[in-house]
Design a protein around this motif. Structure first.
Motif, short mmCIF file in Angstrom:
data_model
loop_
_atom_site.label_atom_id
_atom_site.label_comp_id
_atom_site.label_asym_id
_atom_site.label_seq_id
_atom_site.Cartn_x
_atom_site.Cartn_y
_atom_site.Cartn_z
N UNK A 135 0.68 -1.43 0.02
CA UNK A 135 0.25 -0.37 -0.16
C UNK A 135 1.02 1.56 0.50
N UNK A 136 1.96 1.08 1.23
CA UNK A 136 2.78 2.35 0.80
C UNK A 136 3.56 2.61 -0.58
N UNK A 137 4.04 1.27 -0.93
CA UNK A 137 4.35 1.74 -2.77
C UNK A 137 3.86 2.17 -3.82
N UNK A 138 2.49 2.06 -3.44
CA UNK A 138 1.43 2.31 -4.13
C UNK A 138 0.64 3.42 -3.51
N UNK A 139 1.26 4.13 -2.66
CA UNK A 139 0.10 5.33 -2.07
C UNK A 139 2.01 6.30 -2.57
N UNK A 140 2.99 5.83 -2.60
CA UNK A 140 4.15 6.54 -3.64
C UNK A 140 4.35 6.92 -4.82
N UNK A 141 3.65 5.68 -5.23
CA UNK A 141 3.31 6.04 -6.41
C UNK A 141 2.91 6.73 -7.68
N UNK A 163 -8.35 11.21 -2.80
CA UNK A 163 -8.05 10.33 -3.21
C UNK A 163 -6.69 9.86 -2.16
N UNK A 164 -6.40 10.62 -2.41
CA UNK A 164 -5.07 10.19 -1.72
C UNK A 164 -4.84 10.91 -0.45
N UNK A 165 -5.42 11.96 0.33
CA UNK A 165 -6.33 12.06 2.15
C UNK A 165 -7.12 10.26 2.21
N UNK A 166 -7.54 10.07 1.42
CA UNK A 166 -8.59 8.58 1.25
C UNK A 166 -7.02 8.01 1.59
N UNK A 167 -6.24 7.54 0.53
CA UNK A 167 -5.26 6.70 0.85
C UNK A 167 -4.31 7.09 1.99
N UNK A 170 -6.03 5.42 5.89
CA UNK A 170 -6.35 4.32 5.40
C UNK A 170 -4.77 3.49 5.94
N UNK A 171 -3.72 3.78 5.61
CA UNK A 171 -2.56 3.66 5.64
C UNK A 171 -2.66 3.90 7.41
#
Length: 174
Positions: A135-141, A163-167, A170-171
């Motif tokens: 998830x972290x990698x996905x968020x970083x991408x 979407x960024x705030x939601x991610x 969630x993290x």
């Protein structure tokens, strides 16, 4: 009279000579029977004394041997008692050791169960960590993609920011 026999004379009419002859006959029989018995110890007395002392010496030797054997048997019995006492002490030690082994086996089973539970928890945590890393990698991408859009001078779309705030939320919750 019956059958033609004469009745014997009554006892008071028997002749006294018959009694005397009977007594003398008995005396002779007794003397003849007693004479060899009375003379035998005199004839064999010295031989019997020698024989008796030889037998006495033999009996004394046998008694000495028996006493020695008895003494040895008592010594062996005492040794056996000491060995038995030692074996009983060792048996008690072995029983205590067996009890300790049983107790340790129980503790070992409990520890193995605890280790198995902790291994399961570790596997679960590793799975969670792997998911969070993904998830972290996905968020970083996604963040990198947003930065590249922002660095182009264009404005971030409102949906991307949400979407960024939601991610990120969630993290943080995981």
């Amino acid at each position: 009279m019956k059958g033609g026999m004469k009745d014997p004379l009554p006892p008071r009419k028997r002749p006294w000579t018959t009694y005397v002859a009977l007594v003398f006959g008995m005396a002779i029989v007794v003397l003849v029977a007693a004479l060899p018995t009375a003379l035998w110890p005199l004839a064999t007395g010295s031989a019997m004394v020698g024989n008796c002392s030889a037998r006495l010496e033999g009996l004394e030797k046998a008694l000495a041997i028996t006493n020695q054997s008895l003494s040895e048997a008592h010594g062996q019995r005492d040794d056996c008692k000491r060995q038995l006492s030692l074996l009983q002490g060792k048996a008690l030690e072995l029983e205590e050791a067996l009890h300790n082994v049983s107790r340790l086996q129980g503790e070992n089973r409990a520890l193995q169960a605890a280790v198995a539970q902790q291994q399961q928890q570790l596997e679960d945590l590793q799975g969670s960590r792997d998911r969070l890393q993904q998830q972290n990698q996905h968020l970083q991408q996604q963040l990198q993609a947003m930065r590249s859009l922002y660095s182009d001078g264009t404005r971030l779309p409102d949906t991307s920011l949400g979407l960024l705030v939601l991610l990120l939320t969630r993290m943080l919750l995981l």
